[in-house]
Every structure is written in structure tokens, then in C-alpha cells.
Design a protein around this motif. Structure first.
Motif, PDB file in Angstrom:
ATOM      1  N   ARG A 197       0.836  -1.201   0.000  1.00 57.73           N
ATOM      2  CA  ARG A 197       0.000   0.000   0.000  1.00 57.73           C
ATOM      3  C   ARG A 197       0.872   1.253   0.000  1.00 57.73           C
ATOM      4  O   ARG A 197       1.892   1.318   0.662  1.00 57.73           O
ATOM      5  CB  ARG A 197      -0.905   0.017   1.242  1.00 57.73           C
ATOM      6  N   GLU A 198       0.401   2.219  -0.824  1.00 54.08           N
ATOM      7  CA  GLU A 198       1.119   3.492  -0.868  1.00 54.08           C
ATOM      8  C   GLU A 198       0.625   4.394   0.255  1.00 54.08           C
ATOM      9  O   GLU A 198      -0.572   4.650   0.367  1.00 54.08           O
ATOM     10  CB  GLU A 198       0.911   4.168  -2.221  1.00 54.08           C
ATOM     11  N   ARG A 199       1.515   4.832   1.048  1.00 55.72           N
ATOM     12  CA  ARG A 199       1.170   5.702   2.170  1.00 55.72           C
ATOM     13  C   ARG A 199       1.708   7.099   1.919  1.00 55.72           C
ATOM     14  O   ARG A 199       2.798   7.257   1.351  1.00 55.72           O
ATOM     15  CB  ARG A 199       1.745   5.171   3.480  1.00 55.72           C
ATOM     16  N   PRO A 200       0.967   8.117   2.300  1.00 58.77           N
ATOM     17  CA  PRO A 200       1.472   9.484   2.108  1.00 58.77           C
ATOM     18  C   PRO A 200       2.713   9.736   2.944  1.00 58.77           C
ATOM     19  O   PRO A 200       2.900   9.150   4.010  1.00 58.77           O
ATOM     20  CB  PRO A 200       0.292  10.356   2.568  1.00 58.77           C
ATOM     21  N   ALA A 201       3.568  10.587   2.424  1.00 55.56           N
ATOM     22  CA  ALA A 201       4.806  10.903   3.128  1.00 55.56           C
ATOM     23  C   ALA A 201       4.503  11.624   4.436  1.00 55.56           C
ATOM     24  O   ALA A 201       3.605  12.459   4.518  1.00 55.56           O
ATOM     25  CB  ALA A 201       5.704  11.763   2.241  1.00 55.56           C
ATOM     26  N   ARG A 202       5.239  11.278   5.459  1.00 53.25           N
ATOM     27  CA  ARG A 202       5.051  11.912   6.762  1.00 53.25           C
ATOM     28  C   ARG A 202       5.670  13.306   6.766  1.00 53.25           C
ATOM     29  O   ARG A 202       6.736  13.514   6.182  1.00 53.25           O
ATOM     30  CB  ARG A 202       5.677  11.072   7.859  1.00 53.25           C
TER      31      ARG A 202
ATOM     32  N   PRO B 114       0.962  19.671   8.794  1.00 55.22           N
ATOM     33  CA  PRO B 114       0.481  19.316   7.449  1.00 55.22           C
ATOM     34  C   PRO B 114      -0.585  20.288   6.973  1.00 55.22           C
ATOM     35  O   PRO B 114      -1.416  20.776   7.727  1.00 55.22           O
ATOM     36  CB  PRO B 114      -0.086  17.901   7.654  1.00 55.22           C
TER      37      PRO B 114
ATOM     38  N   PRO C 196      -6.398  19.985   3.101  1.00 52.98           N
ATOM     39  CA  PRO C 196      -6.806  19.910   1.691  1.00 52.98           C
ATOM     40  C   PRO C 196      -7.715  21.076   1.331  1.00 52.98           C
ATOM     41  O   PRO C 196      -8.506  21.570   2.124  1.00 52.98           O
ATOM     42  CB  PRO C 196      -7.539  18.560   1.611  1.00 52.98           C
TER      43      PRO C 196
END
Length: 293
Positions: free
Chosen positions: A214-219, A226, A229
């Protein structure tokens, strides 16, 4: 007294008997260790107890060590309650005739220690007089703490763990069981799971493909907040006197920006903001024939 001073004092008390002094352990656990001949065992214990400088008046424990072909080492630990120092006395007993003098007349508390050592190692203590079984049943055969003693469980069934020299070569053959929720070793990559690693249905005979990663967003970096959106844009509200846009027939997706005609009402026939609602003209009742005459 330091451990070195205690050892030298014991050797001086036993002269001309050849005794060897050393120090075992370290720091606060260091103890003077004196090796004495077998014939001088009881004399060494008496000298350590009766000397005013040593004053080793408390028997802590007595046991033995199996040295295989060299025999057995009988070890006695004495302690001085007043001076707060200790002494390890040690003597070597031959394996073919394991007999040593008892010290029960000097320290009555040694009775249980000598009974246990006799039971576990097979060493006789001359002068004890009552070497009855202490821990094992009377019908038990052998001495469990001797190194040549074979445990009954090793003979009845093969040991499932790691093998030691002389043990059974039969393997355990037990399939490893994973804890709940832990994936198989091959489920973390792109290769199929090896046979038997996680149960039936996996492996080369129809194995299941590995679970895709699974691709996880960069921390975010430490201390960085952060970004939120962007919110979706809402259509602008129409003000008083502005007519909403209407779609006209034509190509799909085309929108007409022309204002509605002046005689057109609002959407679904509703009045626009600021206008007075109008309705159909009021119909007067028609007079009947009797009224006309």
C-alpha cells in the motif's frame, strides 16, 4: 578483613597442611576460597569457626560439584555475623570412593545439607548417622545431579528442542504457528508464500500471490504542520435582480449565460427575489339564466 586476608589466615591456621588460597567472584561478592586436603576437611572447618580473627560462626550452605573423572568438589560456605566476611572451603572427593567427614558435630545445621548432597551426588558423610532421603522417594534409583545421570523424559520421548551431544537425532517435526494477525513471511513482497509457511492453500502448488504494498502518504517533517486539503468551490449565490443561468438545448454540456426574458418567471414558475407574486386572473362567476331574466 578482605578476602585475601581471610584466605591467608586460614592457610596459616592449617600449617603445616598444604592449603591453597584464592579469591572467587568480584566486588561485593568476592569470597576467599581455600582448597584443603580431604583428610583435613573437618579440621579446617573447626579452625575457621574457633579463630577469634575469623569468627566464621554461621554455616550458610553445603553442596557439591561433579567434576567427572576428577571426582567431586564438596564446597562449604561460612559467614561471620560480627565481622561481615565469608569463606568458601573446598575439598576434592574421589569418584570411586566418595566419602568425606561430616561436620554436623560442628554445625548442626549442616545435617539437611549433607543429606541433600548425599541424595543428589551419592557422597557419603562419615559420622552423620542419618543419611535418609530428603527430597526423593525411597525407591528412587540413581543420583540426579551427577552428570552421567540420564533424565527419564529424554528416554521416553525425543526432545523437541535443540539437540545436545548424545541425545536423540529425531526432530520435532512441528510446524511453526504464527500469532494471530501476523502475515506469512512471503506476504510482504511480490513473491508467493512458500509451501507450508502459513497453512493449506499456499505455496508453489497453487500458492496465493503476495499482497500488494500500500502506498502511504509521506510523513511531514518534525515540527511541520500538514496543510489542509483545499475545500471545493461552491457556486456563487444569485442576488436580487440577477437571473440564474439556464441550460439551452444543443450540444451536451453547453451552458447558456444569457439572461432570461423579461416575461419569464423564476425557476419552476416562482417569483424572483424582490418581485410581487402574480397569479392567473380572477374569474368572475357567470350569471345564470334566471338572473338575466
Amino acid at each position: 578483613m578482605t578476602p585475601e586476608e581471610v584466605g591467608r589466615r586460614v592457610v596459616a591456621l592449617l600449617a603445616p597442611v598444604e592449603a591453597t588460597a584464592s579469591v572467587s567472584g568480584g566486588q561485593g561478592y568476592a569470597r576467599a576460597t581455600v582448597d584443603v586436603p580431604l583428610a583435613s576437611w573437618a579440621d579446617a572447618v573447626r579452625a575457621a569457626r574457633d579463630d577469634a580473627e575469623l569468627d566464621l560462626d554461621f554455616l550458610d550452605w553445603l553442596s557439591a560439584v561433579d567434576e567427572l573423572a576428577d571426582g567431586f568438589d564438596v564446597v562449604l560456605h561460612l559467614w561471620s555475623v560480627r565481622h561481615r566476611h565469608g569463606l568458601l572451603l573446598r575439598t576434592r572427593v574421589p569418584r570411586d570412593t566418595p566419602v568425606v567427614a561430616s561436620v554436623v558435630d560442628l554445625f548442626p545445621g549442616a545435617a539437611w545439607h549433607e543429606r541433600e548432597t548425599h541424595e543428589m551426588f551419592g557422597i557419603d558423610f562419615a559420622g552423620h548417622g542419618e543419611l535418609r532421603p530428603l527430597l526423593l522417594p525411597p525407591e528412587f534409583e540413581g543420583h540426579p545431579l551427577r552428570k552421567e545421570f540420564v533424565l527419564a523424559s529424554r528416554v521416553a520421548k525425543p526432545w523437541p528442542g535443540a539437540k545436545e551431544p548424545g541425545e536423540s537425532e529425531a526432530g520435532g517435526g512441528r510446524r511453526p504457528v504464527r500469532p494471530p494477525g501476523v502475515p506469512a513471511p512471503g506476504e510482504w513482497g511480490t513473491t508467493p508464500t512458500p509451501a507450508g509457511a502459513a497453512g493449506a492453500g499456499e505455496g508453489p502448488r497453487g500458492g496465493t500471490p503476495a499482497r500488494p504494498a500500500r502506498e502511504r502518504p509521506a510523513r511531514p517533517a518534525p515540527g511541520e504542520r500538514p496543510a489542509r486539503p483545499a475545500a471545493a468551490k461552491r457556486p456563487a449565490r444569485s442576488t436580487a435582480g440577477d437571473a440564474p443561468e439556464r441550460a439551452v438545448s444543443g450540444e451536451p454540456g453547453e451552458v447558456s449565460t444569457a439572461a432570461p426574458a423579461a416575461d419569464d418567471a423564476g425557476p419552476l414558475g416562482r417569483p424572483l427575489p424582490g418581485e410581487r407574486p402574480t397569479g392567473p386572473p380572477r374569474q368572475e362567476p357567470e350569471p345564470d339564466a334566471a338572473g338575466e331574466s
